[in-house]
Design a protein around this motif. Structure first.
Motif, PDB file in Angstrom:
ATOM      1  N   VAL A 104       1.470   3.513  -0.614  1.00  0.00           N
ATOM      2  CA  VAL A 104       1.085   3.254   0.772  1.00  0.00           C
ATOM      3  C   VAL A 104       0.468   4.508   1.392  1.00  0.00           C
ATOM      4  CG1 VAL A 104       1.927   2.692   3.080  1.00  0.00           C
ATOM      5  CG2 VAL A 104       2.813   1.461   1.104  1.00  0.00           C
ATOM      6  N   GLY A 108      -3.385   4.983   2.746  1.00  0.00           N
ATOM      7  CA  GLY A 108      -3.730   5.418   4.096  1.00  0.00           C
ATOM      8  C   GLY A 108      -4.778   6.511   4.092  1.00  0.00           C
ATOM      9  N   GLU A 274      -4.943  -4.591   4.034  1.00  0.00           N
ATOM     10  CA  GLU A 274      -4.877  -3.889   5.315  1.00  0.00           C
ATOM     11  C   GLU A 274      -6.250  -3.816   5.965  1.00  0.00           C
ATOM     12  OE1 GLU A 274      -4.116  -1.018   8.442  1.00  0.00           O
ATOM     13  OE2 GLU A 274      -3.079  -2.691   7.517  1.00  0.00           O
ATOM     14  N   VAL A 312      -0.920   4.196   8.646  1.00  0.00           N
ATOM     15  CA  VAL A 312      -0.534   3.785   7.290  1.00  0.00           C
ATOM     16  C   VAL A 312       0.199   4.914   6.585  1.00  0.00           C
ATOM     17  CG1 VAL A 312      -1.381   2.992   5.055  1.00  0.00           C
ATOM     18  CG2 VAL A 312      -2.458   2.155   7.155  1.00  0.00           C
ATOM     19  N   THR A 322       3.287  -0.444   5.314  1.00  0.00           N
ATOM     20  CA  THR A 322       2.078  -0.211   6.107  1.00  0.00           C
ATOM     21  C   THR A 322       2.220  -0.563   7.589  1.00  0.00           C
ATOM     22  OG1 THR A 322       0.762  -0.683   4.144  1.00  0.00           O
ATOM     23  CG2 THR A 322      -0.371  -0.759   6.261  1.00  0.00           C
ATOM     24  N   THR A 324       0.364  -1.343  10.989  1.00  0.00           N
ATOM     25  CA  THR A 324      -0.939  -1.919  11.282  1.00  0.00           C
ATOM     26  C   THR A 324      -0.949  -2.549  12.665  1.00  0.00           C
ATOM     27  OG1 THR A 324      -2.608  -3.484  10.467  1.00  0.00           O
ATOM     28  CG2 THR A 324      -0.314  -4.142  10.256  1.00  0.00           C
TER      29      THR A 324
END
Length: 459
Positions: A104, A108, A274, A312, A322, A324
């Protein structure tokens, strides 16, 4: 306030913005209860996940309000946390939760690079709208199945070539002696009963358009579960304002583990899902608030994407999946929120919710399962906008939708759906010169996906 948030320019007031922020928080606060339950399947400490959820959502939402002046709130997203739990499950997961956090975090960083270089906008244009919508629908079904399972409404039963107690036996040639089939849970089970009660409570309140229906439903279901023996109150025997945060997952991500397990598959799914989820949420909610007009609107949208991308990696450092933008931000906008003061209010409430931790941690799975099921209902609505008359779009969209829940994998649905789109429309171009235009990036994505699966099945 006026000079910083430009309240008059957006035809709003301090009182209206604060009420909009409270509305947004009430509507999306269910994530405080659901996220610890979902991620606990990986072996993560629920108190640690609650801390990361509260702090991460609070800080990044504050950043959205102060840096972008948008009335949009952010928190660990549904769907991506489900994918995180699947690949890092305690039993049968592909990697440890520390490694999944590392994936993750790197996604990001990739997201920030894509945003700064504006490749992100190019990727969004590359994928047809019908496939973007199919991803949303597929994730909704995937979340619903997770809710049905953790709520004991659906179980996987070993068939062994014989009929089950709850379903008719399928034709003999459709099953083997080692098949597992989904069956209904027993209505004599208090856990199943409580889940179904929660579903009806939330469903009725949503039908009546009650603000915060999901959060209220979770709380009511938790209370109903006390006399049923499902809700465990032992955690409140020694009341305190804050739970034990000695097992925090802050900084415990593993980057080395990601490289060991193979970075492309996990990064591709985290980044890709995402990418489109955030884009759709930001554009949809900002447009509803009238914030996309002119050159200034485009610049602010770019800053909003950058804040989202930062969230993220920041969330991974704290120890959650995550972070968001939440589509529930639309409830605050509908209540009159037009500036970052709405987001600031929501962010402060998320930070203050740390004091709710003792209550949140007694919420049983059977109270959060109905929320997952209802979130699936909300995400299913996107199916109406898929172009079902164009078979070059309809078939890939259908495969994307059904393979996510049936294979228990978001990435499988995306990979097969994209491959079907490229193959079908590529052949149509060869034989009929009629096809939906295929962006060159789609070819690259499909090649990468095919390479990933070929390497996987050779291991």
């Amino acid at each position: 306030m006026e000079g910083f948030f430009k309240l008059r320019k957006h035809d709003t007031t301090i009182g209206r913005e604060i009420m909009a922020g409270i509305t947004t928080f009430v509507t999306m606060a269910y994530i405080l209860f659901v996220n610890p339950q979902v991620l606990s399947a990986t072996g993560m400490n629920e108190s640690a996940v609650f801390f990361a959820t509260s702090i991460g959502a609070g800080i990044i939402t504050l950043l959205m309000g102060l840096f972008v002046n948008y009335p949009i709130a952010l928190a660990p997203g549904m769907g991506l946390n489900a994918y995180f739990a699947v690949i890092a499950a305690t039993h049968g997961g592909q990697m440890s939760w520390q490694t999944a956090l590392g994936a993750v975090f790197i996604s990001g960083i990739v997201f920030i690079i894509l945003t700064v270089t504006k490749i992100r906008q190019l990727l969004v244009r590359a994928v047809p709208d019908s496939l973007k919508l199919a991803i949303t629908v597929g994730i909704g079904l995937f979340i619903t199945i997770i809710g049905l399972k953790i709520g004991d409404v659906m179980k996987m039963q070993f068939v062994g070539g014989q009929s089950t107690s709850y379903t008719p036996a399928p034709p003999h040639n459709m099953i083997s002696n080692t098949d597992w089939l989904p069956v209904l849970g027993s209505l004599q089970n208090h856990a199943t009963q409580l889940t179904l009660i929660g579903v009806f409570i939330i469903a009725i309140m949503m039908a009546l358009r009650v603000p915060g229906a999901i959060l209220i439903g979770i709380l009511l279901t938790t209370v109903i579960g006390i006399p049923m023996g499902v809700t465990d109150l032992s955690g409140l025997q020694h009341p305190h304002f804050l739970p034990d945060f000695s097992n925090l997952a802050v900084g415990k991500l593993s980057l080395q583990g990601v490289l060991h397990y193979g970075i492309i598959s996990s990064l591709f799914t985290f980044t890709f899902v995402e990418l489109f989820d955030t884009f759709g949420t930001l554009v949809g909610t900002a447009n509803k608030a009238g914030l996309l007009e002119g050159e200034d609107g485009e610049k602010r949208l770019g800053r909003a994407m950058l804040v989202d991308a930062t969230g993220v990696s920041f969330g991974a450092l704290l120890g959650t999946s995550t972070i968001t933008a939440f589509v529930e931000s639309g409830s605050g906008i509908a209540a009159g929120g037009r500036t970052g003061l709405t987001a600031v209010t929501t962010g402060i409430l998320f930070l203050a919710s740390l004091f709710l931790a003792p209550i949140a941690l007694i919420v049983p799975d059977m109270a959060t399962a109905p929320a997952l099921i209802m979130v699936g209902v909300l995400m299913m609505g996107a199916v109406r906008n898929i172009d079902w008359d164009n078979m070059g779009l309809a078939i890939p969209a259908f495969l994307t939708i059904v393979l996510m829940p049936l294979t228990y994998s978001i990435s499988n649905g995306i990979a097969v759906g994209f491959a079907a789109f490229v193959v079908i429309n590529g052949i149509l171009w060869l034989f009929r010169r009629e096809h939906t235009k295929i962006h060159w990036l789609m070819w690259i994505i499909v090649v990468l996906a095919a390479w990933r699966y070929l390497m996987y099945y050779q291991q």
